[in-house]
Write an enzyme that holds these catalytic residues in place. Structure first.
Site, PDB file in Angstrom:
ATOM      1  N   CYS A 163       0.821  -1.216   0.000  1.00 43.13           N
ATOM      2  CA  CYS A 163       0.000   0.000   0.000  1.00 43.13           C
ATOM      3  C   CYS A 163       0.854   1.264   0.000  1.00 43.13           C
ATOM      4  O   CYS A 163       1.445   1.568  -1.039  1.00 43.13           O
ATOM      5  CB  CYS A 163      -1.026  -0.047   1.125  1.00 43.13           C
ATOM      6  SG  CYS A 163      -2.548   0.797   0.670  1.00 43.13           S
ATOM      7  N   LEU A 164       0.967   1.990   1.108  1.00 40.12           N
ATOM      8  CA  LEU A 164       1.828   3.184   1.085  1.00 40.12           C
ATOM      9  C   LEU A 164       3.259   2.793   0.736  1.00 40.12           C
ATOM     10  O   LEU A 164       3.942   3.514  -0.024  1.00 40.12           O
ATOM     11  CB  LEU A 164       1.793   3.893   2.439  1.00 40.12           C
ATOM     12  CG  LEU A 164       2.652   5.158   2.554  1.00 40.12           C
ATOM     13  CD1 LEU A 164       2.225   6.213   1.541  1.00 40.12           C
ATOM     14  CD2 LEU A 164       2.583   5.735   3.966  1.00 40.12           C
ATOM     15  N   HIS A 197      -4.042  -4.902   0.278  1.00 38.09           N
ATOM     16  CA  HIS A 197      -3.587  -5.417   1.580  1.00 38.09           C
ATOM     17  C   HIS A 197      -3.615  -6.940   1.593  1.00 38.09           C
ATOM     18  O   HIS A 197      -4.649  -7.536   1.939  1.00 38.09           O
ATOM     19  CB  HIS A 197      -4.462  -4.860   2.709  1.00 38.09           C
ATOM     20  CG  HIS A 197      -4.172  -3.424   3.024  1.00 38.09           C
ATOM     21  ND1 HIS A 197      -3.228  -3.041   3.939  1.00 38.09           N
ATOM     22  CD2 HIS A 197      -4.683  -2.295   2.503  1.00 38.09           C
ATOM     23  CE1 HIS A 197      -3.175  -1.720   3.993  1.00 38.09           C
ATOM     24  NE2 HIS A 197      -4.042  -1.239   3.129  1.00 38.09           N
ATOM     25  N   GLU A 232      -2.406  -8.884   3.690  1.00 39.94           N
ATOM     26  CA  GLU A 232      -2.562  -9.364   5.070  1.00 39.94           C
ATOM     27  C   GLU A 232      -4.028  -9.341   5.485  1.00 39.94           C
ATOM     28  O   GLU A 232      -4.390  -9.810   6.569  1.00 39.94           O
ATOM     29  CB  GLU A 232      -1.723  -8.516   6.037  1.00 39.94           C
ATOM     30  CG  GLU A 232      -2.311  -7.179   6.448  1.00 39.94           C
ATOM     31  CD  GLU A 232      -2.273  -6.120   5.346  1.00 39.94           C
ATOM     32  OE1 GLU A 232      -1.666  -6.376   4.284  1.00 39.94           O
ATOM     33  OE2 GLU A 232      -2.856  -5.033   5.555  1.00 39.94           O
TER      34      GLU A 232
HETATM   35  N1  LIG Z   1      -3.376   1.801   3.506  1.00 41.27           N
HETATM   36  C1  LIG Z   1      -2.397   2.578   2.999  1.00 41.27           C
HETATM   37  O1  LIG Z   1      -1.206   2.284   3.131  1.00 41.27           O
HETATM   38  C2  LIG Z   1      -2.833   3.855   2.335  1.00 41.27           C
HETATM   39  C3  LIG Z   1      -1.755   4.461   1.472  1.00 41.27           C
HETATM   40  C4  LIG Z   1      -1.965   5.954   1.253  1.00 41.27           C
HETATM   41  N2  LIG Z   1      -2.057   6.662   2.521  1.00 41.27           N
HETATM   42  C5  LIG Z   1      -3.220   6.177   0.432  1.00 41.27           C
HETATM   43  O2  LIG Z   1      -4.228   6.641   0.976  1.00 41.27           O
HETATM   44  O3  LIG Z   1      -3.226   5.844  -0.741  1.00 41.27           O
END
Ligand SMILES: NC(=O)CC[C@H](N)C(=O)O
Length: 358
Positions: free
Chosen positions: A249-250, A334, A336
């Site tokens: 994700c991030l 995700h 997980e």
């Molecule tokens: N769940 C996350 O890691 C979100 C990633 C980032 N903050 C976004 O909103 O895209």
């Protein structure tokens, strides 16, 4: 207790307040998952945001701290259709009302969350202000929503990252994890594979990791705009090629930026447990758990060494990239789960072990 949510477009919606009396501001984001409100509310990725569930019944099966994805509620406030009292909770701590009170957060119930979700889908993500108390003022809430900073201006990662490195002993290979706002179930997925885990703060440098001599670097999920993750972007660009790197994700967005691609803000994000992702290698579609408002810009990978490996079949956005010769791979969704489906858990975390061992 009364409550009102005011949006930056002038909308005001009144309802019943629960949790504490208070005023919170942030982006109003919606998630469509039917279950997993405990995991969502404690996911550090929601820091700085007011979380709204499109599904009407929230709290109807209580809250079990064993499922929490961090030590506290991370969303700034909660917007629901119905704040259910868990039948057997009798207002014990595992009721949503008591949870918000114990977490010192405000909530609003009695809201037509589906109508608000449609508004956000049509307009795009809106800044909001949630006000609860004996007297609430909708026009004041709108004014505060308008004055709230854009999420891209906020350093939310520093609010959620660990303060110092910590070690989760395992008898397997060593993995260094950069905590950008990590969900507990990422760590649990690594622990199940017996990895020897070193979790570092978000602003760690390459020299900080040397003492651990990791076999792989993993960048976690987290809140806010990936542009704000400056130290992590620098770390990946310094270490790329010297050890395998993975991201969720991030972390995926940070890796993309470190390798020269760009990221952008989606109109209203992907948040839910039914997002379909196609693996471009075998054409199979997996159902994934997602919570993100930014994405990697597929057009910007032109001229980089990045390959797109997975796409969202709803909107063709990038859901996975890799840089094979640098031994780098990462995903936007995700794996997980927690909440949501586990279709991709084995693939992603087994690949981490395979990459380390081969
Ligand atoms: N769940 C996350 O890691 C979100 C990633 C980032 N903050 C976004 O909103 O895209």
């Amino acid at each position: 207790m009364d409550a009102v949510i005011g949006l930056e477009d002038g909308t005001t919606v009144y309802g019943e307040g629960f949790g504490i009396e208070g005023v919170v501001c942030g982006e109003l984001v919606f998630t469509t998952q039917f279950t997993g409100y405990e995991e969502a509310l404690t996911d550090p990725s929601y820091s700085g945001q007011i979380l709204m569930f499109a599904y009407p019944l929230i709290g109807n099966y209580g809250l079990n701290p064993d499922t929490f994805q961090s030590e506290r509620m991370q969303a700034e406030g909660l917007v629901v259709r119905e704040a259910c009292d868990h039948p057997s909770s009798h207002r014990s701590l595992n009721s949503i009302h008591d949870f918000l009170e114990s977490e010192r957060k405000p909530g609003i119930a009695g809201v037509d969350t589906r109508a608000l979700t449609i508004k956000i889908r049509e307009h795009g993500t809106l800044k909001a202000c949630l006000m609860t108390g004996k007297t609430v003022d909708g026009s004041r809430a709108v004014e505060l929503a308008c004055r709230e900073q854009e999420i891209s201006e906020l350093d939310l990662i520093s609010r959620v990252t660990c303060k110092r490195m910590y070690h989760i002993e395992g008898d397997g290979k060593r993995i260094a994890v950069i905590d950008l706002g990590i969900k507990n179930n990422i760590l649990k997925s690594l622990m199940r594979r017996k990895l020897d885990i070193f979790v570092f703060p978000a602003d760690s440098k390459a020299s900080d990791l040397e003492s651990v001599n990791p076999d792989l670097l993993l960048l976690s999920n987290g809140p806010g705009d990936p542009k704000q993750a400056k130290a992590a972007i620098r770390l990946v660009s310094e270490l790329a090629g010297s050890l395998p790197i993975a991201g969720i994700c991030l972390g995926h967005q940070v890796i993309a930026r470190a390798l020269g691609a760009d990221t952008y803000k989606l109109k209203f994000g992907h948040r839910g447990a039914n997002q379909p992702v196609k693996n471009l290698r075998d054409g199979k579609v997996y159902i994934t758990s997602q919570n993100h408002g930014f994405a990697v810009d597929g057009d910007s990978i032109e001229g980089t060494e990045i390959k797109i490996t997975q796409i969202n079949t709803n909107d063709e956005t990038v859901e996975g990239i890799a840089c094979p010769y640098l031994n780098i791979f990462c995903v936007q969704y995700h794996p997980e789960a927690h909440p949501g489906p586990r279709d991709t858990e084995a693939w992603f975390f087994n690949q981490i072990v395979d990459v380390i061992e081969n």
